[in-house]
Scaffold this motif. Structure first.
Motif, PDB file in Angstrom:
ATOM      1  N   ASP A   1      -3.602  -2.305   6.363  1.00 51.06           N
ATOM      2  CA  ASP A   1      -2.553  -1.287   6.457  1.00 51.06           C
ATOM      3  C   ASP A   1      -3.046  -0.055   7.215  1.00 51.06           C
ATOM      4  O   ASP A   1      -2.286   0.553   7.984  1.00 51.06           O
ATOM      5  CB  ASP A   1      -2.104  -0.898   5.048  1.00 51.06           C
ATOM      6  N   GLN A   2      -4.299   0.300   7.019  1.00 46.15           N
ATOM      7  CA  GLN A   2      -4.866   1.489   7.654  1.00 46.15           C
ATOM      8  C   GLN A   2      -5.356   1.224   9.077  1.00 46.15           C
ATOM      9  O   GLN A   2      -5.794   2.150   9.757  1.00 46.15           O
ATOM     10  CB  GLN A   2      -6.016   2.026   6.803  1.00 46.15           C
ATOM     11  N   GLY A   3      -5.306  -0.024   9.524  1.00 51.26           N
ATOM     12  CA  GLY A   3      -5.836  -0.347  10.837  1.00 51.26           C
ATOM     13  C   GLY A   3      -7.355  -0.301  10.881  1.00 51.26           C
ATOM     14  O   GLY A   3      -7.953  -0.246  11.966  1.00 51.26           O
TER      15      GLY A   3
ATOM     16  N   VAL B   1       0.858  -1.185   0.000  1.00 46.91           N
ATOM     17  CA  VAL B   1       0.000   0.000   0.000  1.00 46.91           C
ATOM     18  C   VAL B   1       0.893   1.233   0.000  1.00 46.91           C
ATOM     19  O   VAL B   1       1.896   1.281   0.722  1.00 46.91           O
ATOM     20  CB  VAL B   1      -0.932   0.013   1.228  1.00 46.91           C
ATOM     21  N   ALA B   2       0.553   2.223  -0.814  1.00 50.06           N
ATOM     22  CA  ALA B   2       1.375   3.420  -0.948  1.00 50.06           C
ATOM     23  C   ALA B   2       0.522   4.672  -0.807  1.00 50.06           C
ATOM     24  O   ALA B   2      -0.680   4.669  -1.116  1.00 50.06           O
ATOM     25  CB  ALA B   2       2.092   3.427  -2.301  1.00 50.06           C
ATOM     26  N   ASP B   3       1.156   5.743  -0.350  1.00 49.26           N
ATOM     27  CA  ASP B   3       0.480   7.032  -0.270  1.00 49.26           C
ATOM     28  C   ASP B   3       0.201   7.569  -1.673  1.00 49.26           C
ATOM     29  O   ASP B   3       0.831   7.168  -2.659  1.00 49.26           O
ATOM     30  CB  ASP B   3       1.345   8.035   0.496  1.00 49.26           C
TER      31      ASP B   3
ATOM     32  N   GLY C   1      -8.368  -5.466   0.714  1.00 48.14           N
ATOM     33  CA  GLY C   1      -8.116  -6.141   1.983  1.00 48.14           C
ATOM     34  C   GLY C   1      -6.794  -5.718   2.587  1.00 48.14           C
ATOM     35  O   GLY C   1      -6.691  -5.444   3.797  1.00 48.14           O
ATOM     36  N   ALA C   2      -5.767  -5.647   1.734  1.00 40.58           N
ATOM     37  CA  ALA C   2      -4.447  -5.202   2.207  1.00 40.58           C
ATOM     38  C   ALA C   2      -4.505  -3.753   2.676  1.00 40.58           C
ATOM     39  O   ALA C   2      -3.878  -3.391   3.687  1.00 40.58           O
ATOM     40  CB  ALA C   2      -3.425  -5.359   1.087  1.00 40.58           C
ATOM     41  N   TYR C   3      -5.246  -2.927   1.958  1.00 40.03           N
ATOM     42  CA  TYR C   3      -5.407  -1.513   2.342  1.00 40.03           C
ATOM     43  C   TYR C   3      -6.047  -1.381   3.723  1.00 40.03           C
ATOM     44  O   TYR C   3      -5.573  -0.619   4.581  1.00 40.03           O
ATOM     45  CB  TYR C   3      -6.257  -0.807   1.284  1.00 40.03           C
ATOM     46  N   LEU C   4      -7.128  -2.132   3.957  1.00 41.19           N
ATOM     47  CA  LEU C   4      -7.815  -2.032   5.242  1.00 41.19           C
ATOM     48  C   LEU C   4      -6.912  -2.445   6.398  1.00 41.19           C
ATOM     49  O   LEU C   4      -6.917  -1.816   7.456  1.00 41.19           O
ATOM     50  CB  LEU C   4      -9.072  -2.898   5.225  1.00 41.19           C
TER      51      LEU C   4
ATOM     52  N   PRO D   1      -8.755   7.016   4.167  1.00 40.60           N
ATOM     53  CA  PRO D   1      -8.067   7.951   3.285  1.00 40.60           C
ATOM     54  C   PRO D   1      -7.642   7.317   1.965  1.00 40.60           C
ATOM     55  O   PRO D   1      -7.423   6.103   1.891  1.00 40.60           O
ATOM     56  CB  PRO D   1      -6.844   8.362   4.109  1.00 40.60           C
ATOM     57  N   PRO D   2      -7.520   8.129   0.914  1.00 41.34           N
ATOM     58  CA  PRO D   2      -7.089   7.608  -0.386  1.00 41.34           C
ATOM     59  C   PRO D   2      -5.689   6.997  -0.309  1.00 41.34           C
ATOM     60  O   PRO D   2      -4.784   7.554   0.327  1.00 41.34           O
ATOM     61  CB  PRO D   2      -7.092   8.851  -1.280  1.00 41.34           C
ATOM     62  N   ARG D   3      -5.521   5.864  -0.963  1.00 47.33           N
ATOM     63  CA  ARG D   3      -4.229   5.191  -1.076  1.00 47.33           C
ATOM     64  C   ARG D   3      -4.204   4.403  -2.383  1.00 47.33           C
ATOM     65  O   ARG D   3      -5.240   4.095  -2.961  1.00 47.33           O
ATOM     66  CB  ARG D   3      -3.984   4.221   0.094  1.00 47.33           C
ATOM     67  N   VAL D   4      -3.008   4.050  -2.820  1.00 47.09           N
ATOM     68  CA  VAL D   4      -2.849   3.105  -3.926  1.00 47.09           C
ATOM     69  C   VAL D   4      -2.517   1.753  -3.320  1.00 47.09           C
ATOM     70  O   VAL D   4      -1.570   1.629  -2.542  1.00 47.09           O
ATOM     71  CB  VAL D   4      -1.753   3.553  -4.905  1.00 47.09           C
ATOM     72  N   ALA D   5      -3.321   0.746  -3.641  1.00 46.14           N
ATOM     73  CA  ALA D   5      -3.128  -0.593  -3.084  1.00 46.14           C
ATOM     74  C   ALA D   5      -2.830  -1.574  -4.213  1.00 46.14           C
ATOM     75  O   ALA D   5      -3.375  -1.458  -5.320  1.00 46.14           O
ATOM     76  CB  ALA D   5      -4.366  -1.031  -2.307  1.00 46.14           C
TER      77      ALA D   5
END
Length: 285
Positions: free
Chosen positions: A240-242, A129-131, A235-238, A156-160
């Protein structure tokens, strides 16, 4: 098969138990000898968001897989993976397959329900996951016709990434998600410049239930009805964001706004960062 031969093209709907639901995918179980141009032409002729082309590997259950949209090859496609695995299992029986893709090795387990439905579970490649810059977010929102106030501030917006790159944008309301009308050519150019396969637009219904939509103009498709690769990335994004804590099982509803409802099951395990995405698939008559 030689390039002059006519391959058998199968049609499956993934992430559904009904042919008219989920996401249609083409499947060619023996793509031996097909050129890139021929595979692209087959995918364009079908008009589905992706078609999977398989060639058998050297060991049982091993296959090399390539995915083509009507406009271009993509590194990984979840719904076509589910469709291809179920198509294989329909011929050889449930079991484990290993798909070697441009994104890496993807194990797929196919099981059969008591009611006879075949369901496939893919395990993603290692996600990340990246900003994303504020300028990139603002440009994407402008192309979608969204405002900053349309976003859910808790997601928040992210690239996953979990085989392909997706820009995650969370809507504050279900109504905002339902109203999708965007600049097709402009968004396609934006996405190509950033190596994005889809935009993962989401709305959180509850702690583990989400509604999602995926514009896919880079593939020549306005919207992908059910997107396994984006589900894995989400799923990885969620995690990563806690926003969720593993172990967890998420339910993603997609395609309802297109009249092709589908359900994607996303599993996060505490001991493994790779994401598992499950769904049924059925042949399209």
């Amino acid at each position: 098969m030689t390039d002059d031969a006519s391959p058998r093209i199968l049609r499956y709907a993934a992430f559904t138990t009904r042919p008219e639901g989920g996401n249609p995918a083409g499947v060619v179980l023996d793509a031996t000898g097909l050129t890139d141009e021929r595979m692209l032409a087959i995918a364009a002729g079908l008009g589905y968001s992706e078609t999977a082309f398989l060639t058998a590997g050297r060991t049982e259950g091993a296959h090399h897989v390539r995915y083509f949209s009507p406009l271009a090859e993509v590194p990984f496609c979840g719904h076509a993976t589910v469709a291809a695995a179920v198509a294989l299992a329909g011929r050889t029986g449930p079991g484990r397959y290993v798909f070697t893709t441009a994104a890496g090795e993807v194990p797929v387990q196919v099981d059969q329900d008591a009611d006879g439905v075949l369901r496939a579970t893919l395990t993603s490649v290692e996600p990340r996951v990246a900003d994303v810059t504020a300028a990139d977010v603002d440009e994407a929102l402008a192309l979608l016709g969204w405002a900053r106030t349309d976003l859910d501030p808790t997601l928040p917006p992210r690239v996953a990434y979990a085989g392909a790159r997706h820009l995650v944008l969370a809507a504050a309301t279900r109504d905002r998600l339902a109203r999708l009308a965007y600049d097709f050519d402009g968004l396609a150019a934006y996405m190509r410049a950033r190596d994005l396969v889809t935009l993962q637009l989401v709305w959180r219904e509850s702690a583990h239930v989400f509604h999602v939509r995926d514009p896919f103009p880079v593939g020549g498709v306005v919207e992908d009805p059910a997107t396994g690769a984006a589900a894995a990335a989400f799923g990885a994004y969620l995690r990563d964001q806690g926003a969720v804590t593993a172990p967890a099982v998420l339910t993603l509803h997609q395609g309802e706004d297109l009249g092709r409802p589908g359900v994607l099951r996303v599993e996060l395990r505490a001991e493994d960062s790779r994401v598992r995405v499950s769904g049924a698939a059925v042949a399209i008559p």
